[in-house]
Write an enzyme that holds these catalytic residues in place. Structure first.
Site, PDB file in Angstrom:
ATOM      1  N   TYR A  39     -11.548  -0.540   4.442  1.00 54.96           N
ATOM      2  CA  TYR A  39     -10.282  -0.431   4.392  1.00 54.96           C
ATOM      3  C   TYR A  39      -9.555  -1.464   3.447  1.00 54.96           C
ATOM      4  CZ  TYR A  39      -5.418  -1.407   5.703  1.00 54.96           C
ATOM      5  OH  TYR A  39      -3.896  -1.565   5.598  1.00 54.96           O
ATOM      6  N   PRO A  92       1.767  -9.424  -0.089  1.00 53.78           N
ATOM      7  CA  PRO A  92       1.867  -8.740   1.390  1.00 53.78           C
ATOM      8  C   PRO A  92       0.447  -7.923   1.563  1.00 53.78           C
ATOM      9  CG  PRO A  92       3.707  -7.822  -0.055  1.00 53.78           C
ATOM     10  CD  PRO A  92       2.549  -8.933  -0.947  1.00 53.78           C
ATOM     11  N   ILE A  93      -0.066  -8.266   2.576  1.00 55.54           N
ATOM     12  CA  ILE A  93      -1.300  -7.350   3.050  1.00 55.54           C
ATOM     13  C   ILE A  93      -1.152  -7.061   4.572  1.00 55.54           C
ATOM     14  CG2 ILE A  93      -3.855  -7.733   3.268  1.00 55.54           C
ATOM     15  CD1 ILE A  93      -3.965  -8.309   0.451  1.00 55.54           C
ATOM     16  N   SER A 122       3.540  -9.127   5.532  1.00 59.30           N
ATOM     17  CA  SER A 122       3.496  -7.841   5.466  1.00 59.30           C
ATOM     18  C   SER A 122       4.215  -6.967   6.663  1.00 59.30           C
ATOM     19  CB  SER A 122       2.262  -7.167   5.614  1.00 59.30           C
ATOM     20  OG  SER A 122       2.478  -5.680   5.875  1.00 59.30           O
ATOM     21  N   GLN A 144       7.770  -8.700   3.568  1.00 60.83           N
ATOM     22  CA  GLN A 144       7.603  -7.147   2.876  1.00 60.83           C
ATOM     23  C   GLN A 144       7.965  -6.141   4.071  1.00 60.83           C
ATOM     24  OE1 GLN A 144       4.516  -5.393   3.501  1.00 60.83           O
ATOM     25  NE2 GLN A 144       5.874  -3.389   2.675  1.00 60.83           N
ATOM     26  N   TYR A 146       8.113  -2.270   5.469  1.00 56.97           N
ATOM     27  CA  TYR A 146       8.153  -0.962   5.264  1.00 56.97           C
ATOM     28  C   TYR A 146       9.104  -0.395   6.301  1.00 56.97           C
ATOM     29  CZ  TYR A 146       3.767  -0.830   3.026  1.00 56.97           C
ATOM     30  OH  TYR A 146       2.353  -0.748   2.203  1.00 56.97           O
ATOM     31  N   THR A 172       8.687  -2.525  -0.436  1.00 58.15           N
ATOM     32  CA  THR A 172       7.544  -1.998  -1.161  1.00 58.15           C
ATOM     33  C   THR A 172       8.081  -0.436  -0.966  1.00 58.15           C
ATOM     34  OG1 THR A 172       5.932  -3.387  -0.484  1.00 58.15           O
ATOM     35  CG2 THR A 172       5.304  -1.357  -0.775  1.00 58.15           C
ATOM     36  N   TYR A 215       2.107   5.278   8.234  1.00 49.86           N
ATOM     37  CA  TYR A 215       3.066   5.560   7.263  1.00 49.86           C
ATOM     38  C   TYR A 215       3.846   6.925   7.531  1.00 49.86           C
ATOM     39  CZ  TYR A 215       1.143   2.600   3.542  1.00 49.86           C
ATOM     40  OH  TYR A 215       0.948   1.345   2.693  1.00 49.86           O
ATOM     41  N   LYS A 241       9.186  -3.600  -5.085  1.00 49.58           N
ATOM     42  CA  LYS A 241       7.687  -3.818  -5.275  1.00 49.58           C
ATOM     43  C   LYS A 241       7.088  -2.259  -5.553  1.00 49.58           C
ATOM     44  CE  LYS A 241       3.524  -5.698  -3.549  1.00 49.58           C
ATOM     45  NZ  LYS A 241       2.507  -4.666  -2.727  1.00 49.58           N
ATOM     46  N   HIS A 265      -0.249  -1.485  -6.038  1.00 46.41           N
ATOM     47  CA  HIS A 265      -0.751  -1.704  -4.605  1.00 46.41           C
ATOM     48  C   HIS A 265      -2.374  -1.683  -4.848  1.00 46.41           C
ATOM     49  CE1 HIS A 265       1.311  -0.809  -0.696  1.00 46.41           C
ATOM     50  NE2 HIS A 265       0.119  -0.989  -0.203  1.00 46.41           N
ATOM     51  N   ASP A 296       1.016  -8.131  -9.464  1.00 46.82           N
ATOM     52  CA  ASP A 296      -0.373  -8.089  -8.691  1.00 46.82           C
ATOM     53  C   ASP A 296      -0.799  -6.880  -8.999  1.00 46.82           C
ATOM     54  OD1 ASP A 296       0.144  -6.002  -6.917  1.00 46.82           O
ATOM     55  OD2 ASP A 296       1.185  -7.339  -5.585  1.00 46.82           O
ATOM     56  N   SER A 297      -2.017  -6.674  -8.745  1.00 47.61           N
ATOM     57  CA  SER A 297      -3.247  -5.550  -8.825  1.00 47.61           C
ATOM     58  C   SER A 297      -4.386  -6.060  -9.702  1.00 47.61           C
ATOM     59  CB  SER A 297      -2.514  -4.525  -9.216  1.00 47.61           C
ATOM     60  OG  SER A 297      -1.780  -4.163  -8.077  1.00 47.61           O
ATOM     61  N   ARG A 300      -8.450 -11.653 -10.344  1.00 50.40           N
ATOM     62  CA  ARG A 300      -9.577 -12.249  -9.961  1.00 50.40           C
ATOM     63  C   ARG A 300      -9.993 -13.411 -10.604  1.00 50.40           C
ATOM     64  NH1 ARG A 300      -8.160  -8.784  -7.165  1.00 50.40           N
ATOM     65  NH2 ARG A 300      -9.275  -7.004  -6.323  1.00 50.40           N
TER      66      ARG A 300
HETATM   67  C1  LIG Z   1      -6.043  -4.590   2.664  1.00 52.47           C
HETATM   68  C2  LIG Z   1      -4.775  -4.223   1.745  1.00 52.47           C
HETATM   69  C3  LIG Z   1      -3.547  -3.940   2.593  1.00 52.47           C
HETATM   70  C4  LIG Z   1      -2.392  -3.861   1.895  1.00 52.47           C
HETATM   71  N1  LIG Z   1      -1.280  -3.976   2.588  1.00 52.47           N
HETATM   72  C5  LIG Z   1       0.076  -4.067   1.953  1.00 52.47           C
HETATM   73  C6  LIG Z   1       1.157  -3.925   2.543  1.00 52.47           C
HETATM   74  O1  LIG Z   1       1.181  -4.092   3.962  1.00 52.47           O
HETATM   75  N2  LIG Z   1       2.394  -4.109   2.277  1.00 52.47           N
HETATM   76  C7  LIG Z   1       2.390  -4.140   0.881  1.00 52.47           C
HETATM   77  O2  LIG Z   1       3.608  -4.249  -0.035  1.00 52.47           O
HETATM   78  N3  LIG Z   1       1.301  -4.085  -0.124  1.00 52.47           N
HETATM   79  C8  LIG Z   1       0.019  -4.043   0.671  1.00 52.47           C
HETATM   80  N4  LIG Z   1      -1.127  -4.058  -0.201  1.00 52.47           N
HETATM   81  C9  LIG Z   1      -1.088  -4.326  -1.563  1.00 52.47           C
HETATM   82  C10 LIG Z   1      -0.759  -5.752  -2.051  1.00 52.47           C
HETATM   83  O3  LIG Z   1       0.334  -6.301  -1.708  1.00 52.47           O
HETATM   84  C11 LIG Z   1      -1.146  -6.023  -3.560  1.00 52.47           C
HETATM   85  O4  LIG Z   1      -0.445  -5.071  -4.158  1.00 52.47           O
HETATM   86  C12 LIG Z   1      -2.447  -5.454  -3.863  1.00 52.47           C
HETATM   87  O5  LIG Z   1      -3.644  -6.311  -2.885  1.00 52.47           O
HETATM   88  C13 LIG Z   1      -3.122  -6.246  -5.261  1.00 52.47           C
HETATM   89  O6  LIG Z   1      -4.245  -5.451  -5.585  1.00 52.47           O
HETATM   90  P1  LIG Z   1      -5.561  -6.404  -5.582  1.00 52.47           P
HETATM   91  O7  LIG Z   1      -5.600  -6.876  -4.156  1.00 52.47           O
HETATM   92  O8  LIG Z   1      -6.849  -5.737  -5.914  1.00 52.47           O
HETATM   93  O9  LIG Z   1      -5.355  -7.601  -6.450  1.00 52.47           O
HETATM   94  C14 LIG Z   1      -2.259  -4.262   0.342  1.00 52.47           C
HETATM   95  C15 LIG Z   1      -3.441  -4.282  -0.096  1.00 52.47           C
HETATM   96  C16 LIG Z   1      -4.563  -4.480   0.589  1.00 52.47           C
HETATM   97  C17 LIG Z   1      -5.829  -4.702  -0.217  1.00 52.47           C
END
Ligand SMILES: Cc1cc2nc3c(=O)[nH]c(=O)nc-3n(C[C@H](O)[C@H](O)[C@H](O)COP(=O)(O)O)c2cc1C
Length: 369
Positions: A39, A92-93, A122, A144, A146, A172, A215, A241, A265, A296-297, A300
């Site tokens: 995940y 936010p994760i 998140s 963040q 939803y 988001t 979702y 976002k 994302h 972001d994205s 590393r």
């Molecule tokens: C496990 C996971 C859960 C995520 N959950 C959310 C979330 O709840 N809300 C959100 O806006 N983005 C979420 N994201 C996206 C992150 O905010 C971010 O855009 C993304 O982790 C960036 O990519 P990278 O981790 O590969 O650098 C999630 C990403 C991951 C990997």
């Protein structure tokens, strides 16, 4: 069915010796249950966009300036009212509890102990605002959202976030349904714990529910009007976002957005989209400094942070690497990841001949074949 009912998240707390954050993924795979690891690490479709997010940085080169009179590069910057020690924050994760038993509170503590950064919380956190706050203490936070389909419930959630001390709201907009996540589908992945912040609009707590299901119960029809709604109700600055085009950045600004968050994302939503880095520069040109840009994205390495700032981002957000750090070392692991990025960025700044973040923003990148 995966045996998620007895999900056994790592619980070790230790400092990490980090050589690069890419190999942290391999180490995290060894300590996390498969469903949770997939995940976290996985993307959508054939994971083209996920891979491209990191690879795309290689198509731009940093042109170093020599004899630039640089020593002890200074990474301080500012966003809104926050003075930051470094130009990076936590993305936010959802569901940090998959990576570590301390959940978001562990990540929060790691960021607090690092000092001088900021946490995005998140809506799909597995910990409550109170639990996260215990780790964050006085460290600034953004929330963040939803959204629920029901705006009255959205108001309650925004009120709670504001009472918790959120100084901005992140809307988001790229995740109105789940991306096509093969790995999760094959694992029959369900969250092994609830989501206290959004449980008020779910049919259950979130526990034992799939991402698709969660979702589906959130709002699909996100529109520009939601920016105004959130702004008006929360009286906080709002980020849009998931922006990937100049058109949407401008539309967001027109609707009152106070910041643009360039992101795909982490390659988890629309597979086949370009790397987030590939669209950053044109969006920054369109925004033209009117509001801050978060990127972001794929971050590393220090070079990646540098290239994003040189392409128009004001700050970048760290995603997966922080969660791999959490899995491997709890709050200390998160702190280690943040320390790694600070050290690596300073090294890149010294070698590129840039003393300050402003200098990075004026650095020219060269297109590479
Ligand atoms: C496990 C996971 C859960 C995520 N959950 C959310 C979330 O709840 N809300 C959100 O806006 N983005 C979420 N994201 C996206 C992150 O905010 C971010 O855009 C993304 O982790 C960036 O990519 P990278 O981790 O590969 O650098 C999630 C990403 C991951 C990997």
């Amino acid at each position: 069915m995966m045996a998620e009912l007895s999900y056994n998240a790592p619980k070790e707390v230790k400092d990490l010796e980090i050589f690069n954050t890419i190999e942290l993924e391999d180490f995290a795979r060894l300590v996390m249950p498969k469903g949770g690891f997939d995940y976290l690490a996985g993307g959508s479709g054939d994971e083209f966009t996920l891979r491209r997010n990191v690879e795309a940085f290689n198509f731009k080169g940093i042109l170093p300036r020599v004899a630039a009179n640089v020593e002890f590069p200074d990474t301080q910057t500012k966003i809104f009212e926050h003075e930051l020690k470094v130009p990076f924050i936590m993305a936010p994760i959802a569901a940090h509890g998959l990576a570590h038993q301390s959940k978001e509170a562990g990540t929060a503590r790691g960021i607090h102990e690092f000092g001088g950064s900021l946490m995005s919380i998140s809506a799909y956190s597995g910990a409550s605002f109170q639990e996260i706050s215990a780790g964050l203490k006085d460290t600034p936070r953004w929330f963040q959202i939803y959204m629920s389909k029901d705006d009255e419930l959205n108001k309650h959630i925004l009120d709670e976030a504001k009472a918790d001390g959120a100084s901005a709201i992140i809307l988001t907009a790229d995740a109105t349904i789940s991306g096509n996540r093969d790995r999760d589908d094959k694992n029959h992945f369900v969250y092994p714990f609830g989501m206290p912040i959004v449980s008020r609009y779910l049919t259950g707590s979130g526990k034992n529910m799939s991402l698709n299901n969660i979702y589906a119960q959130s709002k699909q029809k996100i529109s520009l009007e939601d920016i105004g709604f959130i702004k008006e109700h929360s009286e906080l600055p709002v980020f849009l976002k998931g922006v990937q085009t100049p058109e949407d950045a401008l539309a967001g600004l027109g609707a009152g957005a106070d910041g643009i968050w360039v992101s795909n994302h982490g390659g988890r939503q629309l597979d086949g989209a370009p790397a987030s880095f590939e669209v950053l520069e044109e969006i920054a040109l369109a925004v033209a400094g009117r509001v801050p840009i978060v990127f972001d994205s794929g971050i590393r390495r220090g070079e990646h942070i540098f290239k994003a700032l040189a392409s128009g981002a004001d700050i970048v957000a760290i995603g997966r690497p922080a969660l791999f750090g959490l899995a491997l070392g709890g709050w200390k692991g998160v702190r280690s990841v943040f320390e790694y990025f600070e050290k690596d960025l300073k090294r890149v700044m010294q070698l590129a001949g840039t003393q300050t973040i402003e200098d990075i923003k004026h650095t020219r990148l060269k297109d590479l074949k």
